[in-house]
Write a protein that holds these residues in place. Sequence first.
Motif, PDB file in Angstrom:
ATOM      1  N   ARG A 159       0.825  -1.219   0.000  1.00 23.01           N
ATOM      2  CA  ARG A 159       0.000   0.000   0.000  1.00 23.01           C
ATOM      3  C   ARG A 159       0.850   1.256   0.000  1.00 23.01           C
ATOM      4  O   ARG A 159       0.323   2.354   0.030  1.00 23.01           O
ATOM      5  CB  ARG A 159      -0.932  -0.007   1.208  1.00 23.01           C
ATOM      6  CG  ARG A 159      -1.935  -1.128   1.152  1.00 23.01           C
ATOM      7  CD  ARG A 159      -2.821  -1.120   2.358  1.00 23.01           C
ATOM      8  NE  ARG A 159      -3.709  -2.272   2.331  1.00 23.01           N
ATOM      9  CZ  ARG A 159      -4.380  -2.709   3.370  1.00 23.01           C
ATOM     10  NH1 ARG A 159      -4.277  -2.093   4.531  1.00 23.01           N
ATOM     11  NH2 ARG A 159      -5.159  -3.759   3.264  1.00 23.01           N
ATOM     12  N   GLY A 160       2.146   1.114  -0.006  1.00 22.53           N
ATOM     13  CA  GLY A 160       3.043   2.251  -0.059  1.00 22.53           C
ATOM     14  C   GLY A 160       3.458   2.742   1.309  1.00 22.53           C
ATOM     15  O   GLY A 160       3.112   2.172   2.341  1.00 22.53           O
ATOM     16  N   CYS A 161       4.205   3.806   1.280  1.00 21.91           N
ATOM     17  CA  CYS A 161       4.745   4.402   2.495  1.00 21.91           C
ATOM     18  C   CYS A 161       3.612   4.955   3.351  1.00 21.91           C
ATOM     19  O   CYS A 161       2.669   5.561   2.848  1.00 21.91           O
ATOM     20  CB  CYS A 161       5.719   5.516   2.119  1.00 21.91           C
ATOM     21  SG  CYS A 161       6.530   6.290   3.534  1.00 21.91           S
ATOM     22  N   LYS A 162       3.736   4.754   4.668  1.00 19.29           N
ATOM     23  CA  LYS A 162       2.703   5.227   5.598  1.00 19.29           C
ATOM     24  C   LYS A 162       2.782   6.728   5.851  1.00 19.29           C
ATOM     25  O   LYS A 162       1.793   7.325   6.247  1.00 19.29           O
ATOM     26  CB  LYS A 162       2.820   4.491   6.927  1.00 19.29           C
ATOM     27  CG  LYS A 162       2.491   3.016   6.816  1.00 19.29           C
ATOM     28  CD  LYS A 162       2.641   2.336   8.147  1.00 19.29           C
ATOM     29  CE  LYS A 162       4.107   2.129   8.433  1.00 19.29           C
ATOM     30  NZ  LYS A 162       4.394   1.347   9.617  1.00 19.29           N
ATOM     31  N   ALA A 163       3.920   7.347   5.615  1.00 16.28           N
ATOM     32  CA  ALA A 163       4.056   8.786   5.852  1.00 16.28           C
ATOM     33  C   ALA A 163       3.168   9.542   4.859  1.00 16.28           C
ATOM     34  O   ALA A 163       3.278   9.364   3.640  1.00 16.28           O
ATOM     35  CB  ALA A 163       5.512   9.210   5.702  1.00 16.28           C
ATOM     36  N   ALA A 164       2.304  10.385   5.386  1.00 16.46           N
ATOM     37  CA  ALA A 164       1.323  11.087   4.551  1.00 16.46           C
ATOM     38  C   ALA A 164       1.975  11.876   3.428  1.00 16.46           C
ATOM     39  O   ALA A 164       1.495  11.871   2.287  1.00 16.46           O
ATOM     40  CB  ALA A 164       0.462  12.002   5.421  1.00 16.46           C
ATOM     41  N   GLU A 165       3.083  12.570   3.731  1.00 10.56           N
ATOM     42  CA  GLU A 165       3.727  13.398   2.716  1.00 10.56           C
ATOM     43  C   GLU A 165       4.281  12.578   1.561  1.00 10.56           C
ATOM     44  O   GLU A 165       4.372  13.070   0.439  1.00 10.56           O
ATOM     45  CB  GLU A 165       4.786  14.323   3.327  1.00 10.56           C
ATOM     46  CG  GLU A 165       5.828  13.646   4.188  1.00 10.56           C
ATOM     47  CD  GLU A 165       5.461  13.499   5.660  1.00 10.56           C
ATOM     48  OE1 GLU A 165       6.172  14.070   6.502  1.00 10.56           O
ATOM     49  OE2 GLU A 165       4.484  12.801   5.966  1.00 10.56           O
ATOM     50  N   VAL A 166       4.634  11.319   1.814  1.00 15.25           N
ATOM     51  CA  VAL A 166       5.096  10.430   0.741  1.00 15.25           C
ATOM     52  C   VAL A 166       3.898   9.817   0.029  1.00 15.25           C
ATOM     53  O   VAL A 166       3.824   9.813  -1.206  1.00 15.25           O
ATOM     54  CB  VAL A 166       6.010   9.316   1.302  1.00 15.25           C
ATOM     55  CG1 VAL A 166       6.395   8.331   0.202  1.00 15.25           C
ATOM     56  CG2 VAL A 166       7.240   9.907   1.960  1.00 15.25           C
ATOM     57  N   HIS A 167       2.951   9.316   0.797  1.00 18.66           N
ATOM     58  CA  HIS A 167       1.791   8.626   0.205  1.00 18.66           C
ATOM     59  C   HIS A 167       0.986   9.546  -0.712  1.00 18.66           C
ATOM     60  O   HIS A 167       0.474   9.106  -1.740  1.00 18.66           O
ATOM     61  CB  HIS A 167       0.900   8.046   1.308  1.00 18.66           C
ATOM     62  CG  HIS A 167      -0.064   7.042   0.788  1.00 18.66           C
ATOM     63  ND1 HIS A 167       0.319   5.775   0.417  1.00 18.66           N
ATOM     64  CD2 HIS A 167      -1.388   7.127   0.555  1.00 18.66           C
ATOM     65  CE1 HIS A 167      -0.734   5.112  -0.024  1.00 18.66           C
ATOM     66  NE2 HIS A 167      -1.790   5.914   0.055  1.00 18.66           N
ATOM     67  N   GLU A 168       0.900  10.822  -0.381  1.00 17.54           N
ATOM     68  CA  GLU A 168       0.186  11.775  -1.233  1.00 17.54           C
ATOM     69  C   GLU A 168       0.861  11.929  -2.592  1.00 17.54           C
ATOM     70  O   GLU A 168       0.194  12.046  -3.614  1.00 17.54           O
ATOM     71  CB  GLU A 168       0.097  13.140  -0.549  1.00 17.54           C
ATOM     72  CG  GLU A 168      -0.875  13.158   0.612  1.00 17.54           C
ATOM     73  CD  GLU A 168      -0.802  14.441   1.428  1.00 17.54           C
ATOM     74  OE1 GLU A 168      -0.110  15.406   1.001  1.00 17.54           O
ATOM     75  OE2 GLU A 168      -1.422  14.476   2.497  1.00 17.54           O
ATOM     76  N   ARG A 169       2.173  11.924  -2.612  1.00 14.41           N
ATOM     77  CA  ARG A 169       2.910  12.085  -3.876  1.00 14.41           C
ATOM     78  C   ARG A 169       3.041  10.786  -4.661  1.00 14.41           C
ATOM     79  O   ARG A 169       3.130  10.816  -5.886  1.00 14.41           O
ATOM     80  CB  ARG A 169       4.314  12.643  -3.597  1.00 14.41           C
ATOM     81  CG  ARG A 169       4.269  14.122  -3.252  1.00 14.41           C
ATOM     82  CD  ARG A 169       5.621  14.757  -3.200  1.00 14.41           C
ATOM     83  NE  ARG A 169       6.386  14.609  -4.436  1.00 14.41           N
ATOM     84  CZ  ARG A 169       7.663  14.950  -4.532  1.00 14.41           C
ATOM     85  NH1 ARG A 169       8.307  15.452  -3.488  1.00 14.41           N
ATOM     86  NH2 ARG A 169       8.315  14.798  -5.660  1.00 14.41           N
ATOM     87  N   PHE A 170       3.080   9.646  -3.945  1.00 19.70           N
ATOM     88  CA  PHE A 170       3.307   8.353  -4.602  1.00 19.70           C
ATOM     89  C   PHE A 170       2.283   7.320  -4.099  1.00 19.70           C
ATOM     90  O   PHE A 170       2.664   6.317  -3.481  1.00 19.70           O
ATOM     91  CB  PHE A 170       4.738   7.874  -4.323  1.00 19.70           C
ATOM     92  CG  PHE A 170       5.785   8.882  -4.700  1.00 19.70           C
ATOM     93  CD1 PHE A 170       6.146   9.073  -6.017  1.00 19.70           C
ATOM     94  CD2 PHE A 170       6.384   9.667  -3.730  1.00 19.70           C
ATOM     95  CE1 PHE A 170       7.105  10.019  -6.362  1.00 19.70           C
ATOM     96  CE2 PHE A 170       7.344  10.614  -4.060  1.00 19.70           C
ATOM     97  CZ  PHE A 170       7.709  10.787  -5.379  1.00 19.70           C
ATOM     98  N   PRO A 171       1.000   7.544  -4.368  1.00 20.62           N
ATOM     99  CA  PRO A 171      -0.040   6.690  -3.775  1.00 20.62           C
ATOM    100  C   PRO A 171      -0.057   5.248  -4.284  1.00 20.62           C
ATOM    101  O   PRO A 171      -0.538   4.363  -3.594  1.00 20.62           O
ATOM    102  CB  PRO A 171      -1.337   7.410  -4.130  1.00 20.62           C
ATOM    103  CG  PRO A 171      -1.009   8.192  -5.359  1.00 20.62           C
ATOM    104  CD  PRO A 171       0.438   8.598  -5.198  1.00 20.62           C
TER     105      PRO A 171
END
Length: 178
Positions: free
Chosen positions: A67-79
């Motif tokens: 599901r990708g990185c849990k950090a919001a700032e990463v997940h928003e850019r690379f969902p």
Amino acid sequence: MSPCPEHGSRRRRPAQYAPLGPEPRARRVRARARQEADWAEQVITGGTFLVAWSDGTPVGTAQILWRGCKAAEVHERFPECPELNGLGVWPPHRRSQGIGTAIVRAAESRVRRNGYQQIGLGVDDQNHRAASLYLRLGYQETGCRYLDRYHYLDDDGVRHEVADPGRFLIKQLTGQPS
């Protein structure tokens, strides 16, 4: 030695962990807590935990977070980008023997086989050795910075909150699934 987790993946239970090597006590406690959290995450989210083995002993691990990185700032850019998380090789004398590279390549292969075009990973700002490895293996800087937040319990049951600054790297996966 078989450093390729593709040939030696096993599901682990938290009770099976034991310190492997002469790491300082505080580091062992944090590593064990992080591994137990990784296992719990795999059970909950369906992530894939990779283990490299040598003569029946685990010498390296990493986890694919589908599901990708849990950090919001990463997940928003690379969902839609799976993350290779928590790569570790131990004991320290096992490092620089290709084990980390084998784990990374096994993860990339597995991600590619599952139809993804890229994989990402975070690297701590202070971990220059790991950053060099990832860049050498074709990962690219994204300019995405974040705090890797996690916690662990020490031997006395005291909870410690950690926020390590880092950056997120991406590798485009090309070619046929292997």
